[in-house]
Scaffold this active site. Structure first.
Site, PDB file in Angstrom:
ATOM      1  N   ASP A  57      -8.616   0.646  -2.165  1.00  0.00           N
ATOM      2  CA  ASP A  57      -9.344   1.651  -1.393  1.00  0.00           C
ATOM      3  C   ASP A  57     -10.633   1.036  -0.863  1.00  0.00           C
ATOM      4  O   ASP A  57     -11.732   1.285  -1.372  1.00  0.00           O
ATOM      5  CB  ASP A  57      -9.607   2.889  -2.266  1.00  0.00           C
ATOM      6  N   LYS A  61      -1.764  -1.442  -3.777  1.00  0.00           N
ATOM      7  CA  LYS A  61      -1.479  -0.140  -3.162  1.00  0.00           C
ATOM      8  C   LYS A  61      -2.382   0.050  -1.944  1.00  0.00           C
ATOM      9  O   LYS A  61      -3.601  -0.051  -2.041  1.00  0.00           O
ATOM     10  CB  LYS A  61      -1.726   0.991  -4.168  1.00  0.00           C
ATOM     11  N   LEU A  74       0.919   6.736   1.578  1.00  0.00           N
ATOM     12  CA  LEU A  74       0.418   7.585   2.667  1.00  0.00           C
ATOM     13  C   LEU A  74       0.804   9.051   2.460  1.00  0.00           C
ATOM     14  O   LEU A  74       0.455   9.916   3.268  1.00  0.00           O
ATOM     15  CB  LEU A  74       0.934   7.064   4.018  1.00  0.00           C
ATOM     16  N   LYS A  75       1.554   9.335   1.405  1.00  0.00           N
ATOM     17  CA  LYS A  75       1.886  10.717   1.013  1.00  0.00           C
ATOM     18  C   LYS A  75       2.345  11.553   2.208  1.00  0.00           C
ATOM     19  O   LYS A  75       1.738  12.572   2.539  1.00  0.00           O
ATOM     20  CB  LYS A  75       0.680  11.399   0.351  1.00  0.00           C
ATOM     21  N   HIS A  77       3.769  14.204   4.529  1.00  0.00           N
ATOM     22  CA  HIS A  77       3.966  15.642   4.310  1.00  0.00           C
ATOM     23  C   HIS A  77       4.063  16.288   5.689  1.00  0.00           C
ATOM     24  O   HIS A  77       3.048  16.625   6.310  1.00  0.00           O
ATOM     25  CB  HIS A  77       2.775  16.198   3.516  1.00  0.00           C
ATOM     26  N   ILE A 118       7.375  17.822   8.832  1.00  0.00           N
ATOM     27  CA  ILE A 118       8.741  18.342   8.943  1.00  0.00           C
ATOM     28  C   ILE A 118       9.737  17.212   8.653  1.00  0.00           C
ATOM     29  O   ILE A 118       9.386  16.025   8.779  1.00  0.00           O
ATOM     30  CB  ILE A 118       9.001  18.981  10.331  1.00  0.00           C
ATOM     31  N   THR A 164      10.158  14.182  11.174  1.00  0.00           N
ATOM     32  CA  THR A 164       8.977  13.308  11.285  1.00  0.00           C
ATOM     33  C   THR A 164       8.842  12.419  10.055  1.00  0.00           C
ATOM     34  O   THR A 164       8.557  11.220  10.163  1.00  0.00           O
ATOM     35  CB  THR A 164       7.709  14.181  11.473  1.00  0.00           C
ATOM     36  N   GLN A 176     -11.325  12.422 -10.454  1.00  0.00           N
ATOM     37  CA  GLN A 176     -10.064  12.609 -11.173  1.00  0.00           C
ATOM     38  C   GLN A 176     -10.229  13.671 -12.270  1.00  0.00           C
ATOM     39  O   GLN A 176     -11.298  13.807 -12.851  1.00  0.00           O
ATOM     40  CB  GLN A 176      -9.605  11.281 -11.799  1.00  0.00           C
ATOM     41  N   ARG A 236     -10.881   2.457  -8.707  1.00  0.00           N
ATOM     42  CA  ARG A 236     -12.297   2.175  -8.936  1.00  0.00           C
ATOM     43  C   ARG A 236     -12.609   1.462 -10.252  1.00  0.00           C
ATOM     44  O   ARG A 236     -13.515   0.608 -10.267  1.00  0.00           O
ATOM     45  CB  ARG A 236     -13.103   3.476  -8.771  1.00  0.00           C
TER      46      ARG A 236
END
Ligand code: C5P
Length: 229
Positions: A15, A37, A64-65, A67, A69, A72, A184, A205
């Site tokens: 990240d 990742k 990239l999760k 979410h 239709i 897509t 978290q 982190r």
């Protein structure tokens, strides 16, 4: 279990904002972790060319999760497969037709695992509710033909019990010692993660912000190897 098996279960969340930072961290960590990742922050900034670079030395999880239709999401899975990543994910909240479309698209890429996010480890819903929702979404993902889920360590054992030992659990929310939990909520340490059946530990982190990221990764692997399984 030996140290060097454990490092292959560590996925470092890169990240960071730029290709140069990502590659520098990759080089710093070198072979002390098996996976890198790439999430929204880095992918939006740098795009696909970075994936090719990272793939030269490590396995890559494109987090990239998706979410959206079903059509897509299926197309996005095809694009991820074409990048050559070893793991990609969708959000289980997208429902069964979406999960099925994603699984069908992923079949063209046998070297790529398809995982569903159940409940974000940062979600503030009560633990019992998170467990119920995570279990229900894990079953949905399994029925739709996915390889596993992203969940917290607290749900991993029950998901394995329900969906089978070969159903993969990927667990973020890893903290140890007196590290800051930050955003978290459902956290656990590396030893506990392995004891609860986590196949892969996502660590961001605690490694990225450590004085020595390599030492932090090695410390996590050492704790994992103390797990009684
Ligand atoms: O820095 P930290 O170890 O908390 O990073 C966790 C990483 O795991 C982040 O990249 C975050 O996007 C990701 N993640 C998560 N919870 C999920 C899925 C992914 O924290 N359910």
């Amino acid at each position: 279990m030996p140290h060097n098996t454990m490092k292959d279960k560590i996925m470092v969340a890169l990240d960071v904002n730029s290709q140069s930072e990502a590659l520098a961290m990759r080089d710093t960590l070198s072979d002390s972790v098996g996976w890198l990742k790439v999430g929204l922050q880095l992918f939006v900034a740098e795009g696909p060319s970075l994936i090719a670079d990272l793939s030269k030395t490590h396995k890559v999880f494109l987090d990239l999760k998706f979410h959206d239709i079903p059509n897509t999401v299926a197309q996005a899975i095809e694009s991820a497969g074409a990048l050559g990543v070893q793991m990609v994910n969708v959000h289980a909240g997208g429902g069964k037709p979406m999960l099925e479309a994603a699984a069908k698209a992923a079949k063209d890429f046998p070297g790529m695992l398809l995982i569903a996010v159940t409940v974000l480890t940062s979600d503030t819903m009560p633990k019992e509710q998170a467990l119920a929702v995570a279990l229900q979404r894990a079953k949905l993902a399994k029925d739709a033909g996915l390889d596993g889920v992203v969940c917290s360590v607290h749900e991993a054992a029950q998901i394995k019990e329900t969906c089978g030992v070969n159903f993969i659990t990927v667990t973020p929310g890893i903290r140890w010692g007196n590290q800051d939990t930050q955003d978290q909520q459902r956290i656990a340490d590396p030893k506990m993660a392995v004891e609860h059946g986590s196949d892969y530990l996502v660590i961001g982190r605690p490694i990225l912000q450590a004085d020595s990221p390599k030492k932090a990764a090695e410390e996590a692997a050492a704790m994992m190897s103390q797990a009684k399984v």
